[in-house]
Write an enzyme that holds these catalytic residues in place. Sequence first.
Site, PDB file in Angstrom:
ATOM      1  N   HIS A  65      34.974  37.844   3.194  1.00 12.28           N
ATOM      2  CA  HIS A  65      34.806  37.333   4.549  1.00 12.28           C
ATOM      3  C   HIS A  65      36.133  37.349   5.300  1.00 12.28           C
ATOM      4  CE1 HIS A  65      31.270  35.541   2.449  1.00 12.28           C
ATOM      5  NE2 HIS A  65      30.687  36.005   3.542  1.00 12.28           N
ATOM      6  N   SER A 120      26.568  37.773   6.976  1.00 11.69           N
ATOM      7  CA  SER A 120      27.529  36.707   7.269  1.00 11.69           C
ATOM      8  C   SER A 120      28.723  37.200   8.072  1.00 11.69           C
ATOM      9  CB  SER A 120      28.038  36.075   5.975  1.00 11.69           C
ATOM     10  OG  SER A 120      28.644  37.059   5.155  1.00 11.69           O
ATOM     11  N   ASP A 153      38.378  35.239   0.954  1.00 14.02           N
ATOM     12  CA  ASP A 153      37.743  35.278  -0.361  1.00 14.02           C
ATOM     13  C   ASP A 153      37.502  36.735  -0.763  1.00 14.02           C
ATOM     14  OD1 ASP A 153      35.810  36.002   1.405  1.00 14.02           O
ATOM     15  OD2 ASP A 153      34.259  34.668   0.664  1.00 14.02           O
ATOM     16  N   GLY A 191      24.315  36.306   3.675  1.00 11.94           N
ATOM     17  CA  GLY A 191      23.581  36.696   2.485  1.00 11.94           C
ATOM     18  C   GLY A 191      22.542  37.768   2.712  1.00 11.94           C
ATOM     19  N   ASN A 244      25.578  43.242   1.155  1.00  7.91           N
ATOM     20  CA  ASN A 244      24.897  42.342   0.216  1.00  7.91           C
ATOM     21  C   ASN A 244      23.770  43.022  -0.553  1.00  7.91           C
ATOM     22  OD1 ASN A 244      26.432  40.053   0.983  1.00  7.91           O
ATOM     23  ND2 ASN A 244      25.106  39.736   2.761  1.00  7.91           N
TER      24      ASN A 244
END
Lengths: 238, 316
Positions: A212, A64, A209, A91, A121
């Site tokens: 990101h 991402s 967050d 993801g 991830n």
Amino acid sequence: MKTWLCCCGAHWTSSGVMSEDANPAATPSPCQDIQGDGRWMSLHNRFVSDSKGKEPDVLFVGDSLVQLLHEFEVWRKLFSPLHALNFGVGGDATQHVLWRLVNGELDHISPKVVVLWVGTNNHGHTPEQICGGIMAIINVIHQKLPHAHTLVLGLLPRGKSPNPLRERNASVNALVQAEVASLSHVSFLDMDPGFILSDGSIAHQDMYDYLHLTPQAYQKVCQPLHERIKSLLDKHAP
Amino acid sequence: MCALSMNSIFLLTVELLNFHSLQSDLVNHCCSFPLRQHVRSLVVLCLCCRLRMSAEENPAAEPAPVIDVQGDGRWMSQHNRFVQECKDAEPDVLFVGDSMVQLMQQYEVWRELFSPLHALNFGVGGDTTCNVLWRLQNGELDNIRPRVRKRFFFICSNSFNSICYEVKCVFNAGIAFLFVFPQVVVLWVGTNNHEHTADQVAGGILAIVQLLLSRLPKCKIIVLGLLPRGEFPNPLREKNAAVNNLLRTSLPQLGPVQLIDVGGGFVHSDGTISSRDMFDFLHLTASAYRTISTSLHELLLQLLEETPQERRASLV
């Protein structure tokens, strides 16, 4: 079938496919459609068909952090002018990117530079396994695009406060950096401009967050990236 | 009210009101505020019974935090930040929900259209109705400091009590300070409720709306309809549409709540969704956010400009 053992624990066969028992992070695996709308496969198919119609000089591939880059102004300003394509999928772990590249996304293009940003991830995998996954991807790129240079981007720290994933990502970076040092067709770029503040925290103005990047953070990391890609393209020019 | 059994509350409400033809303005006009609030709660209870949505039966209406399986505690960090944020801000508009809300703040459209409305963004990627419910119950509404809207010279003591229920009113040295909580909440959640049926998801959204109405006096609520998703027709599109249909008629009956469907136009005639609108066939691009934000922004302006007649009248 003869296999070679890479120092990161990935087993290689002559066709470049990983043996399944060695490293799950280096075993090509598609993402299972658990949710029910087939979005992962839709994205993969779109990338494959994109690659048939376009002639990119630069290919971005990863998770991402790559995908979102395409949605902000910085892409249009810095990377579109370099004729870049974006094959990021949110993801994705290393095994997913590996599957995508083995299954068509590199078949119809000849970019000069491939920018690879993946690994954050890979939950449940050790740093050695994640490094092995990244090396597996590098190997597939080199097999399919023997003239391309792969630029591997370092994993960023994450989480608001110090936590095990920051250590894991830092370990992956150290392992990968060491691995690629001896390879002429690969280089490593540390993407962290200093996101971790003096109190150990990461600001939400940089990572909304704590994973990101915000548009302003992308501006910070993309300037040096842009410079590096341009110099690689210049070296590649006849 | 708590002493009554669920069954008798249900029967009492059915007797008092024609359930199917209940209009929110009927409730507003014929009841004084405190009774109005109780009636609203009864109506919600009825709707929950009708949809078989009692908190005990509906997992989508069960508040639940996100468990930190990845190991960096990001969900709780975001929640804690929101709890702290609303102590300092004086929001007129509160956006609450999942990544559809969260990502909006990263695009230019937020700075242009919604920041000027004094909006706060409490979106968290991946959240279900359970997670949003938990966050709102565990601090994200607690510290919202209301904006001081008006100062009035205190004239008549009789009017004082009637406005106390509507807004918090502090009387000091002949001047009444009117504190107003966020006027509008925009709620957008439900597309991540993968374990739940459409009925359950609608019930979860209703539970959040009920919580907001009870905690934020005189607040108006906009519920954004769930968007279609996936490149091609698929079961999740049908499920999201079913949730929207369930909410369309039931939401306005709770009070100043409306469903706004911003999903029209994303599905083309061949049934596909374009990656120009949803870059991963779920999340919106900048241009798609701009498209949906225009009508949302206009509606917000309209709602924020409204000053209820009864509030002005009671102060004279």
